[in-house]
Structure formats: C-alpha cells, structure tokens
Motif scaffolding. Structure first.
Motif, PDB file in Angstrom:
ATOM      1  N   TYR A 163       0.832  -1.206   0.000  1.00 14.78           N
ATOM      2  CA  TYR A 163       0.000   0.000   0.000  1.00 14.78           C
ATOM      3  C   TYR A 163       0.866   1.255   0.000  1.00 14.78           C
ATOM      4  O   TYR A 163       0.554   2.243  -0.679  1.00 14.78           O
ATOM      5  N   LEU A 164       1.955   1.226   0.759  1.00 13.03           N
ATOM      6  CA  LEU A 164       2.839   2.385   0.822  1.00 13.03           C
ATOM      7  C   LEU A 164       3.499   2.654  -0.526  1.00 13.03           C
ATOM      8  O   LEU A 164       3.607   3.815  -0.959  1.00 13.03           O
ATOM      9  N   LEU A 165       3.933   1.600  -1.213  1.00 13.10           N
ATOM     10  CA  LEU A 165       4.550   1.762  -2.531  1.00 13.10           C
ATOM     11  C   LEU A 165       3.554   2.324  -3.537  1.00 13.10           C
ATOM     12  O   LEU A 165       3.885   3.208  -4.343  1.00 13.10           O
ATOM     13  N   VAL A 166       2.321   1.818  -3.500  1.00 12.75           N
ATOM     14  CA  VAL A 166       1.283   2.325  -4.402  1.00 12.75           C
ATOM     15  C   VAL A 166       1.009   3.804  -4.121  1.00 12.75           C
ATOM     16  O   VAL A 166       0.847   4.620  -5.039  1.00 12.75           O
ATOM     17  N   LEU A 167       0.962   4.166  -2.827  1.00 18.62           N
ATOM     18  CA  LEU A 167       0.732   5.552  -2.451  1.00 18.62           C
ATOM     19  C   LEU A 167       1.847   6.455  -2.943  1.00 18.62           C
ATOM     20  O   LEU A 167       1.597   7.554  -3.458  1.00 18.62           O
ATOM     21  N   ILE A 168       3.091   5.991  -2.825  1.00 15.61           N
ATOM     22  CA  ILE A 168       4.223   6.795  -3.272  1.00 15.61           C
ATOM     23  C   ILE A 168       4.188   6.980  -4.783  1.00 15.61           C
ATOM     24  O   ILE A 168       4.429   8.078  -5.304  1.00 15.61           O
ATOM     25  N   VAL A 169       3.861   5.918  -5.510  1.00 16.74           N
ATOM     26  CA  VAL A 169       3.849   5.990  -6.973  1.00 16.74           C
ATOM     27  C   VAL A 169       2.796   6.974  -7.472  1.00 16.74           C
ATOM     28  O   VAL A 169       3.038   7.780  -8.378  1.00 16.74           O
ATOM     29  N   PHE A 170       1.594   6.941  -6.859  1.00 17.48           N
ATOM     30  CA  PHE A 170       0.505   7.774  -7.355  1.00 17.48           C
ATOM     31  C   PHE A 170       0.486   9.160  -6.716  1.00 17.48           C
ATOM     32  O   PHE A 170       0.183  10.153  -7.387  1.00 17.48           O
ATOM     33  N   ALA A 171       0.768   9.246  -5.428  1.00 17.34           N
ATOM     34  CA  ALA A 171       0.698  10.532  -4.738  1.00 17.34           C
ATOM     35  C   ALA A 171       2.026  11.274  -4.743  1.00 17.34           C
ATOM     36  O   ALA A 171       2.042  12.499  -4.536  1.00 17.34           O
ATOM     37  N   GLY A 172       3.132  10.568  -4.968  1.00 23.01           N
ATOM     38  CA  GLY A 172       4.440  11.197  -4.940  1.00 23.01           C
ATOM     39  C   GLY A 172       4.591  12.355  -5.921  1.00 23.01           C
ATOM     40  O   GLY A 172       5.002  13.456  -5.523  1.00 23.01           O
ATOM     41  N   PRO A 173       4.284  12.158  -7.206  1.00 17.75           N
ATOM     42  CA  PRO A 173       4.404  13.273  -8.159  1.00 17.75           C
ATOM     43  C   PRO A 173       3.534  14.473  -7.796  1.00 17.75           C
ATOM     44  O   PRO A 173       3.958  15.626  -7.967  1.00 17.75           O
ATOM     45  N   LEU A 174       2.320  14.229  -7.301  1.00 17.22           N
ATOM     46  CA  LEU A 174       1.444  15.340  -6.919  1.00 17.22           C
ATOM     47  C   LEU A 174       2.018  16.094  -5.723  1.00 17.22           C
ATOM     48  O   LEU A 174       1.963  17.328  -5.674  1.00 17.22           O
ATOM     49  N   LEU A 175       2.548  15.354  -4.767  1.00 17.49           N
ATOM     50  CA  LEU A 175       3.149  16.003  -3.599  1.00 17.49           C
ATOM     51  C   LEU A 175       4.391  16.791  -4.000  1.00 17.49           C
ATOM     52  O   LEU A 175       4.630  17.900  -3.504  1.00 17.49           O
ATOM     53  N   ALA A 176       5.190  16.238  -4.906  1.00 15.49           N
ATOM     54  CA  ALA A 176       6.369  16.958  -5.397  1.00 15.49           C
ATOM     55  C   ALA A 176       5.969  18.230  -6.132  1.00 15.49           C
ATOM     56  O   ALA A 176       6.639  19.270  -6.016  1.00 15.49           O
ATOM     57  N   LEU A 177       4.879  18.160  -6.886  1.00 16.63           N
ATOM     58  CA  LEU A 177       4.368  19.349  -7.578  1.00 16.63           C
ATOM     59  C   LEU A 177       3.959  20.426  -6.577  1.00 16.63           C
ATOM     60  O   LEU A 177       4.297  21.606  -6.730  1.00 16.63           O
ATOM     61  N   LEU A 178       3.230  20.019  -5.527  1.00 18.56           N
ATOM     62  CA  LEU A 178       2.764  20.963  -4.523  1.00 18.56           C
ATOM     63  C   LEU A 178       3.937  21.594  -3.766  1.00 18.56           C
ATOM     64  O   LEU A 178       3.978  22.822  -3.572  1.00 18.56           O
ATOM     65  N   VAL A 179       4.886  20.767  -3.352  1.00 18.45           N
ATOM     66  CA  VAL A 179       6.036  21.271  -2.595  1.00 18.45           C
ATOM     67  C   VAL A 179       6.900  22.191  -3.457  1.00 18.45           C
ATOM     68  O   VAL A 179       7.337  23.264  -3.020  1.00 18.45           O
ATOM     69  N   SER A 180       7.123  21.810  -4.712  1.00 19.11           N
ATOM     70  CA  SER A 180       7.980  22.604  -5.597  1.00 19.11           C
ATOM     71  C   SER A 180       7.334  23.931  -5.979  1.00 19.11           C
ATOM     72  O   SER A 180       8.032  24.923  -6.200  1.00 19.11           O
ATOM     73  N   ALA A 181       5.996  23.960  -6.058  1.00 19.50           N
ATOM     74  CA  ALA A 181       5.304  25.196  -6.413  1.00 19.50           C
ATOM     75  C   ALA A 181       5.497  26.264  -5.347  1.00 19.50           C
ATOM     76  O   ALA A 181       5.508  27.465  -5.647  1.00 19.50           O
ATOM     77  N   PHE A 182       5.663  25.845  -4.111  1.00 18.86           N
ATOM     78  CA  PHE A 182       5.839  26.793  -3.003  1.00 18.86           C
ATOM     79  C   PHE A 182       7.287  26.814  -2.495  1.00 18.86           C
ATOM     80  O   PHE A 182       7.545  27.371  -1.428  1.00 18.86           O
ATOM     81  N   GLY A 183       8.189  26.193  -3.230  1.00 18.47           N
ATOM     82  CA  GLY A 183       9.573  26.114  -2.785  1.00 18.47           C
ATOM     83  C   GLY A 183      10.523  26.858  -3.700  1.00 18.47           C
ATOM     84  O   GLY A 183      10.145  27.349  -4.773  1.00 18.47           O
TER      85      GLY A 183
END
Length: 288
Positions: free
Chosen positions: A27-47
């Motif tokens: 479950y953690l690997l699936v979460l990282i694969v699907f949510a990871g790019p979105l989280l990176a987008l959010l963090v990078s937009a404000f970083g």
C-alpha cells in the motif's frame, strides 16, 4: 487465528504478521507511486527550486515568489482564456450531447445506424489525423466562410460535439421508461416538454458524468489551441506551460506553480460533481 481468508478475486489473504507487513508495504509503494508526483508538484510550487533534479516531496520553506513570477509571465491571462474556452465549450458540448442523445435514443429515423457508427468512428481516430482537415475547416468555415484561426471561438466550436458525451446520454435516455413518455403525450405534452420535464431530469447522473469528463477533456486540450493560436494573447494555460518550460529565464519552481494552477480546476470540478459522477458511473455499471 492466522488462517488465510479468500478475497473477492478468489485469492488468499494471510492474516499473519508477515502478510500484514507485506500488505502495508505494498500500500505504501502504491501511495508513493501515485501521490508522490502530486506532492512533489505541490512542494515545488511553493519552494525555491532552481534545478529540476532538486524536486522533492519534503518541504524546506514556503514562498509565493513562484506564483508572482508566473503571473508576471502572463499566466493569469492564459488562465482566463482557459476558463473562457472551457466554459462556453462545455455549455455547447452538453447542449449538443443531450439533444443528440434524445434524438438517437427516443426517435427512429433513416440512417440512424450510420450516424451512430460515425460517432463511434470519431472516438477511434487520433487527434493528429484530424489536425490538418480541422485547421483547413477553421480557416474557412463552411457556408458562412468565417476564419476562426487566431480566435478563442476557433477553440470552442470544434469541442461542441464529442462522441463520448453523445453516447453516454444516448444510453441513459434509452433506459427511461417509455410509459412515462406515452402518458405525457396522452396529457397533451409535446416533444420539447417531454424532453425538458421528463427525460432530462431523469438523466442527472449522466449529466454529472459528461460534465466532469467534458471539463477535463476541454481543459487539457493542447493540440487544438496549438492549431488555432497565432500569438500568445490567445494561448490557453496548457499551451502556455510549454512556453514557460522552454524559457531559460523561468525556473522549475515557476513552471510547477503554473502547473498547480492548471491542475486545481479539474480537481475542484471533480469534487463538486463527485456525487453525480459516482452515481452516473454506478448506474451505468448496473445497467450493463
């Protein structure tokens, strides 16, 4: 106590500690694969991101400078263009879909099978094949002979008829009981009143489905604005992202901020129509 249980797919699910750990890791690997790019987008937009290789899902500092620079680059104007195109394009698409669906579902006319095959054929052809004839038609619109190249109207008119939306409305309208229509005709109701007061209200789930899919399809259009636009004043946001990405003076953080602005409307629309969307999909599955 740790006996394996059978899942819905007929597989065995172990309740042992090892099985639970394996499930948690999966479950953690699936979460990282699907949510990871979105989280990176959010963090990078404000970083403060200067190098695309420095994208991270761990926030190190928040700033609005990326959005300020994006607005200075004209992203707000591109965003307004996108809203204009998707607003009028979706209204036109829904209107055409419900009227065409009503005709195909409730009426019988010569050549109806040919029409359905033609609608299906439009879903099978890649956009690249249609690019050349579409650009020729938009440069000299048949009958009226208007040139829509370089205008926002040129991006709206081709979106008016989408085979997917027409087929969805057709299938939903076919399942409306004909007894209701016959009773309304006995009471003196005409086609327009039957359509507006009986057929259409019973197809609200389908309207939610074509609304969400239609918004996403129009909002993500890239090839059509590329064909129609002649200067940056008529760019939509997806097309402007390419310009920002190849601009050496624009940092990856600014591109991520603009990408976040491009992502948010689709998410908001899905959340707003989520109930109708899920109801429409489940209704279609049950009918199948």
């Amino acid at each position: 106590m740790n006996a394996p249980t059978e899942t819905a797919l007929g597989l065995t699910e172990s309740r042992s500690p090892g099985g639970r750990i394996l499930k948690a890791v999966t479950y953690l690997l699936v979460l990282i694969v699907f949510a990871g790019p979105l989280l990176a987008l959010l963090v990078s937009a404000f970083g403060h991101v200067k190098d695309p290789t420095q994208l991270s899902i761990i926030p190190t500092g928040a700033t609005l400078d990326n959005f300020k620079i994006a607005f200075d680059q004209g992203v707000l104007a591109y965003l307004l263009n996108s809203f204009f195109v998707v607003g009028f394009g979706l209204l036109l698409q829904v209107a055409v879909s419900v009227l065409a669906g009503y005709a195909l579902a409730r009426k019988v006319f010569p050549g109806m099978t040919v029409v359905l095959v033609a609608i299906l054929a439009t879903l099978m052809l890649p956009e690249e094949i249609l690019a050349l004839p579409l650009s020729l038609i938009l440069s000299d619109l048949p009958v009226v002979h208007f040139n829509l190249i370089g205008t926002l109207a040129g991006m709206i008119v081709p979106l008016g008829a989408w085979g997917f939306s027409i087929l969805v409305m057709t299938e939903f309208m076919k399942d409306v009981p004909r007894e209701l229509e016959e009773a309304a005709r006995i009471d003196g109701a005409g086609d327009l009143r039957i359509f507006a007061q009986i057929i259409l209200p019973m197809c609200k789930p389908a309207l939610g489905v074509i609304g969400v899919f239609g918004f996403t399809m129009i909002w993500d259009q890239y090839l059509l604005p590329l064909l129609v636009s002649t200067d940056s004043s008529s760019y939509t946001l997806p097309l402007a992202l390419r310009t920002l990405r190849i601009d050496p003076a624009v940092t990856p953080g600014v591109v991520m901020a603009a990408s976040l602005l491009a992502l948010l409307p689709s998410v908001i629309v899905f959340l707003f129509f989520q109930r109708s969307f899920v109801h429409g999909l489940s209704s279609g599955a049950l009918k199948g």
